[in-house]
Design a protein around this motif. Structure first.
Motif, short mmCIF file in Angstrom:
data_model
loop_
_atom_site.label_atom_id
_atom_site.label_comp_id
_atom_site.label_asym_id
_atom_site.label_seq_id
_atom_site.Cartn_x
_atom_site.Cartn_y
_atom_site.Cartn_z
N ALA A 67 44.83 34.28 43.71
CA ALA A 67 46.23 33.90 43.87
C ALA A 67 46.88 33.44 42.58
O ALA A 67 48.06 33.11 42.57
N GLN A 68 46.12 33.39 41.48
CA GLN A 68 46.67 32.94 40.20
C GLN A 68 46.09 33.79 39.07
O GLN A 68 44.94 34.20 39.13
N VAL A 69 46.90 33.99 38.05
CA VAL A 69 46.43 34.66 36.84
C VAL A 69 47.00 33.91 35.66
O VAL A 69 48.14 33.42 35.69
N VAL A 70 46.20 33.79 34.60
CA VAL A 70 46.63 33.16 33.36
C VAL A 70 46.63 34.22 32.28
O VAL A 70 45.62 34.90 32.07
N VAL A 71 47.76 34.38 31.61
CA VAL A 71 47.88 35.33 30.50
C VAL A 71 47.80 34.51 29.22
O VAL A 71 48.75 33.80 28.87
N LEU A 72 46.65 34.57 28.56
CA LEU A 72 46.45 33.82 27.32
C LEU A 72 47.03 34.59 26.15
O LEU A 72 46.83 35.81 26.05
N GLY A 73 47.71 33.91 25.25
CA GLY A 73 48.34 34.59 24.12
C GLY A 73 49.35 35.59 24.62
O GLY A 73 49.39 36.74 24.19
N ALA A 74 50.21 35.16 25.53
CA ALA A 74 51.11 36.06 26.25
C ALA A 74 52.07 36.84 25.35
O ALA A 74 52.43 37.97 25.67
N GLY A 75 52.48 36.26 24.24
CA GLY A 75 53.41 36.98 23.36
C GLY A 75 54.57 37.54 24.15
O GLY A 75 55.19 36.85 24.95
N LEU A 76 54.86 38.82 23.96
CA LEU A 76 55.96 39.47 24.69
C LEU A 76 55.46 40.24 25.92
O LEU A 76 56.15 41.12 26.43
N ASP A 77 54.27 39.90 26.41
CA ASP A 77 53.76 40.53 27.62
C ASP A 77 54.80 40.36 28.74
O ASP A 77 55.41 39.31 28.88
N THR A 78 54.99 41.41 29.53
CA THR A 78 56.02 41.38 30.55
C THR A 78 55.47 41.37 31.97
O THR A 78 56.23 41.55 32.93
N PHE A 79 54.17 41.14 32.14
CA PHE A 79 53.62 41.18 33.49
C PHE A 79 54.33 40.21 34.42
O PHE A 79 54.58 40.52 35.58
N ALA A 80 54.66 39.02 33.95
CA ALA A 80 55.33 38.04 34.81
C ALA A 80 56.65 38.59 35.35
O ALA A 80 57.05 38.26 36.47
N LEU A 81 57.31 39.44 34.58
CA LEU A 81 58.56 40.07 35.03
C LEU A 81 58.28 41.22 35.99
O LEU A 81 59.09 41.52 36.87
N ARG A 82 57.15 41.89 35.81
CA ARG A 82 56.81 43.07 36.61
C ARG A 82 55.89 42.77 37.78
O ARG A 82 55.53 43.68 38.53
N ASN A 83 55.47 41.55 37.95
CA ASN A 83 54.49 41.16 38.95
C ASN A 83 54.84 41.71 40.34
O ASN A 83 55.82 41.28 40.94
N PRO A 84 54.03 42.64 40.86
CA PRO A 84 54.34 43.22 42.17
C PRO A 84 53.76 42.43 43.35
O PRO A 84 53.91 42.85 44.49
N TYR A 85 53.09 41.31 43.05
CA TYR A 85 52.40 40.55 44.09
C TYR A 85 53.15 39.26 44.38
O TYR A 85 53.08 38.31 43.61
#
Length: 112
Positions: A67-85
């Motif tokens: 139920a949780q994910v941690v993106v380390l060194g997220a930089g400009l990663d966009t998963f949080a914007l695209r999260n389908p869950y």
């Protein structure tokens, strides 16, 4: 590299609709792909493959109840914007200045 990958014939490997908008004026264009050297092509494909693999593993983990994910060194990663869950909490960790810059890029791109 994720933004440039969106112009690639192999773009189906990893789609990121926010990769270009988040970069704003610094975003690459399709012509830059034609000027890519072999090292750049391999690095771009590595980055796209790594993202695809990570997100496929995350999908399997979510199916198992994660139920949780941690993106380390997220930089400009966009998963949080695209999260389908809808039930997956995403936590991004990075240097405070990098996080502030990313929030600025997101706001300037008109993303939520």
């Amino acid at each position: 590299m994720r933004a440039l990958h969106q112009f690639s014939p192999q773009a189906a490997l990893f789609r990121d609709p926010y990769a270009l908008p988040i970069l704003g004026e610094a975003a690459p264009n399709a012509g830059e792909l034609s000027r890519e050297d072999e090292h750049g092509r391999r690095m771009r494909l590595f980055v796209a493959s790594r993202a695809r693999l990570a997100e496929d593993w995350l999908a399997a983990a979510v199916r198992r109840g994660v139920a949780q994910v941690v993106v380390l060194g997220a930089g400009l990663d966009t998963f949080a914007l695209r999260n389908p869950y809808p039930d997956l909490a995403v936590f991004e960790v990075d240097h405070p200045a990098t996080q502030a810059w990313k929030r600025q890029r997101i706001a300037e791109a008109g993303l939520a």
